[in-house]
Design a protein around this motif. Structure first.
Motif, short mmCIF file in Angstrom:
data_model
loop_
_atom_site.label_atom_id
_atom_site.label_comp_id
_atom_site.label_asym_id
_atom_site.label_seq_id
_atom_site.Cartn_x
_atom_site.Cartn_y
_atom_site.Cartn_z
N THR A 30 16.65 -7.84 3.76
CA THR A 30 16.66 -6.73 4.72
C THR A 30 15.37 -5.94 4.62
N ALA A 31 14.93 -5.66 3.40
CA ALA A 31 13.71 -4.88 3.20
C ALA A 31 12.50 -5.58 3.82
N GLN A 32 12.47 -6.90 3.74
CA GLN A 32 11.32 -7.63 4.26
C GLN A 32 11.14 -7.47 5.76
N LYS A 33 12.21 -7.11 6.47
CA LYS A 33 12.09 -6.85 7.91
C LYS A 33 11.19 -5.65 8.18
N TYR A 34 11.13 -4.74 7.20
CA TYR A 34 10.39 -3.49 7.38
C TYR A 34 9.06 -3.47 6.63
N MET A 35 8.84 -4.43 5.75
CA MET A 35 7.63 -4.45 4.93
C MET A 35 6.42 -4.87 5.73
N GLY A 36 5.29 -4.27 5.38
CA GLY A 36 4.02 -4.72 5.92
C GLY A 36 3.50 -5.89 5.10
N THR A 37 2.41 -6.48 5.52
CA THR A 37 1.90 -7.69 4.87
C THR A 37 1.49 -7.44 3.42
N LYS A 38 0.85 -6.32 3.14
CA LYS A 38 0.41 -6.05 1.77
C LYS A 38 1.60 -5.76 0.87
N THR A 39 2.62 -5.08 1.38
CA THR A 39 3.82 -4.81 0.60
C THR A 39 4.53 -6.11 0.25
N ILE A 40 4.61 -7.01 1.21
CA ILE A 40 5.22 -8.32 0.94
C ILE A 40 4.45 -9.05 -0.14
N GLN A 41 3.13 -9.03 -0.04
CA GLN A 41 2.29 -9.70 -1.03
C GLN A 41 2.52 -9.12 -2.43
N ASN A 76 20.05 3.75 9.53
CA ASN A 76 18.98 4.70 9.88
C ASN A 76 17.64 3.96 9.93
N ILE A 77 17.46 3.22 11.00
CA ILE A 77 16.28 2.36 11.15
C ILE A 77 14.98 3.17 11.15
N ASN A 78 14.99 4.32 11.81
CA ASN A 78 13.77 5.14 11.87
C ASN A 78 13.34 5.58 10.47
N LEU A 79 14.29 5.98 9.66
CA LEU A 79 13.97 6.39 8.29
C LEU A 79 13.45 5.21 7.49
N LEU A 96 19.20 0.43 2.91
CA LEU A 96 19.00 -0.98 3.26
C LEU A 96 20.33 -1.71 3.40
N SER A 97 21.29 -1.40 2.54
CA SER A 97 22.58 -2.09 2.61
C SER A 97 23.36 -1.70 3.87
#
Length: 79
Positions: free
Chosen positions: A56-67, A13-16, A8-9
């Protein structure tokens, strides 16, 4: 988690990262409360320790993960 924080930092490696967070979303949507609790403690609380990494992580998180991440922060007294 140290490797995920590093990914993340660097955000190279966006795909990973997308694959990892797709899996995280699957875990977040699982019916097993114990699994989600372990996930919250071992992953989401750690992501919330650093606001820039979390952003940064929130860009990749789904809605339930964010919740679940918001709930993990609240449980620790973070806003």
């Amino acid at each position: 988690m140290p490797e995920i924080i590093k990914l993340l930092s660097e955000e190279r490696n966006i795909n990973l990262l997308e694959s990892i967070f797709k899996y995280f979303e699957e875990v977040s949507n699982d019916e097993d409360a114990h699994l989600k609790n372990i996930f919250s403690i071992t992953v989401l609380e750690i992501l919330g320790n650093d606001r820039s990494i979390l952003g940064t992580a929130q860009k990749y998180m789904g809605t339930k993960t964010i919740q679940l991440q918001i709930e993990a922060d609240r449980a620790l007294g973070r806003i």
